[in-house]
Design a protein around this motif. Structure first.
Motif, PDB file in Angstrom:
ATOM      1  N   SER A   1       1.720   3.704  -0.902  1.00 17.15           N
ATOM      2  CA  SER A   1       2.372   3.250   0.322  1.00 17.15           C
ATOM      3  C   SER A   1       2.310   4.328   1.409  1.00 17.15           C
ATOM      4  O   SER A   1       2.004   4.038   2.572  1.00 17.15           O
ATOM      5  CB  SER A   1       3.826   2.892   0.027  1.00 17.15           C
ATOM      6  OG  SER A   1       4.513   2.587   1.203  1.00 17.15           O
TER       7      SER A   1
ATOM      8  N   ILE B   1      -0.381  -3.758   0.750  1.00 16.58           N
ATOM      9  CA  ILE B   1      -0.250  -5.035   0.055  1.00 16.58           C
ATOM     10  C   ILE B   1      -0.244  -4.714  -1.439  1.00 16.58           C
ATOM     11  O   ILE B   1      -1.292  -4.404  -2.019  1.00 16.58           O
ATOM     12  CB  ILE B   1      -1.401  -5.992   0.428  1.00 16.58           C
ATOM     13  CG1 ILE B   1      -1.418  -6.184   1.948  1.00 16.58           C
ATOM     14  CG2 ILE B   1      -1.256  -7.323  -0.306  1.00 16.58           C
ATOM     15  CD1 ILE B   1      -2.649  -6.882   2.473  1.00 16.58           C
TER      16      ILE B   1
ATOM     17  N   TYR C   1       5.400  -7.324  -1.025  1.00 17.16           N
ATOM     18  CA  TYR C   1       5.823  -6.322  -0.053  1.00 17.16           C
ATOM     19  C   TYR C   1       7.294  -6.532   0.311  1.00 17.16           C
ATOM     20  O   TYR C   1       8.038  -5.569   0.482  1.00 17.16           O
ATOM     21  CB  TYR C   1       4.963  -6.366   1.209  1.00 17.16           C
ATOM     22  CG  TYR C   1       5.383  -5.297   2.185  1.00 17.16           C
ATOM     23  CD1 TYR C   1       4.968  -3.988   2.000  1.00 17.16           C
ATOM     24  CD2 TYR C   1       6.244  -5.573   3.240  1.00 17.16           C
ATOM     25  CE1 TYR C   1       5.380  -2.982   2.855  1.00 17.16           C
ATOM     26  CE2 TYR C   1       6.661  -4.570   4.108  1.00 17.16           C
ATOM     27  CZ  TYR C   1       6.227  -3.280   3.910  1.00 17.16           C
ATOM     28  OH  TYR C   1       6.643  -2.280   4.746  1.00 17.16           O
TER      29      TYR C   1
ATOM     30  N   TYR D   1       9.330  -4.925  -2.314  1.00 16.18           N
ATOM     31  CA  TYR D   1       9.207  -3.479  -2.144  1.00 16.18           C
ATOM     32  C   TYR D   1      10.075  -3.000  -0.979  1.00 16.18           C
ATOM     33  O   TYR D   1      10.829  -2.032  -1.098  1.00 16.18           O
ATOM     34  CB  TYR D   1       7.737  -3.140  -1.909  1.00 16.18           C
ATOM     35  CG  TYR D   1       7.464  -1.717  -1.513  1.00 16.18           C
ATOM     36  CD1 TYR D   1       7.462  -0.702  -2.448  1.00 16.18           C
ATOM     37  CD2 TYR D   1       7.188  -1.395  -0.180  1.00 16.18           C
ATOM     38  CE1 TYR D   1       7.208   0.607  -2.083  1.00 16.18           C
ATOM     39  CE2 TYR D   1       6.917  -0.090   0.192  1.00 16.18           C
ATOM     40  CZ  TYR D   1       6.937   0.907  -0.764  1.00 16.18           C
ATOM     41  OH  TYR D   1       6.687   2.200  -0.400  1.00 16.18           O
ATOM     42  N   ASP D   2       9.988  -3.698   0.127  1.00 12.90           N
ATOM     43  CA  ASP D   2      10.764  -3.347   1.321  1.00 12.90           C
ATOM     44  C   ASP D   2      12.265  -3.460   1.039  1.00 12.90           C
ATOM     45  O   ASP D   2      13.049  -2.590   1.443  1.00 12.90           O
ATOM     46  CB  ASP D   2      10.359  -4.264   2.480  1.00 12.90           C
ATOM     47  CG  ASP D   2      10.961  -3.830   3.792  1.00 12.90           C
ATOM     48  OD1 ASP D   2      10.826  -2.637   4.149  1.00 12.90           O
ATOM     49  OD2 ASP D   2      11.570  -4.687   4.478  1.00 12.90           O
TER      50      ASP D   2
END
Length: 110
Positions: free
Chosen positions: A52, A63, A73, A76-77
């Protein structure tokens, strides 16, 4: 009768000792498996973080699926937003996989 009783007591003692050893072995194996899973998960999080960061430096989109990860994503965010807030308050690190699982469960329930 006394001889038979002594044999049975001796066998019981041997069986109990063996059972305790098997239980201790099982507990040790479970701890090793747990540690191995923890190390594997930490390696994944470190790999995610590195990829990242490199995507950000190179101004490329990150991605996760393109790099073999099984999360989106958005997941993840979500993790990093929670992690930043948690760390600011407590200086503790959240378990990446637990946060992702909770996020997925919340999405399913909604």
């Amino acid at each position: 009768m006394s001889l038979q009783e002594r044999r049975l007591r001796s066998q019981h003692k041997a069986d109990t000792t063996e059972l305790k050893q098997l239980q201790q072995d099982r507990i040790a194996e479970a701890k090793q498996a747990e540690q191995a899973l923890k190390e594997e998960r930490e390696a994944i999080v470190n790999r995610v973080r590195k990829i990242s960061a490199n995507c950000y430096k190179l101004n490329k989109p990150f991605i996760p699926a393109d790099h073999g990860f099984d999360f989106t994503y958005a997941e993840y965010d979500h993790y990093w937003k929670l992690q930043d807030a948690q760390y600011e308050l407590t200086e503790e690190v959240l378990d990446f996989h637990q946060v992702i699982e909770a996020y997925r469960n919340a999405k399913k329930a909604a």
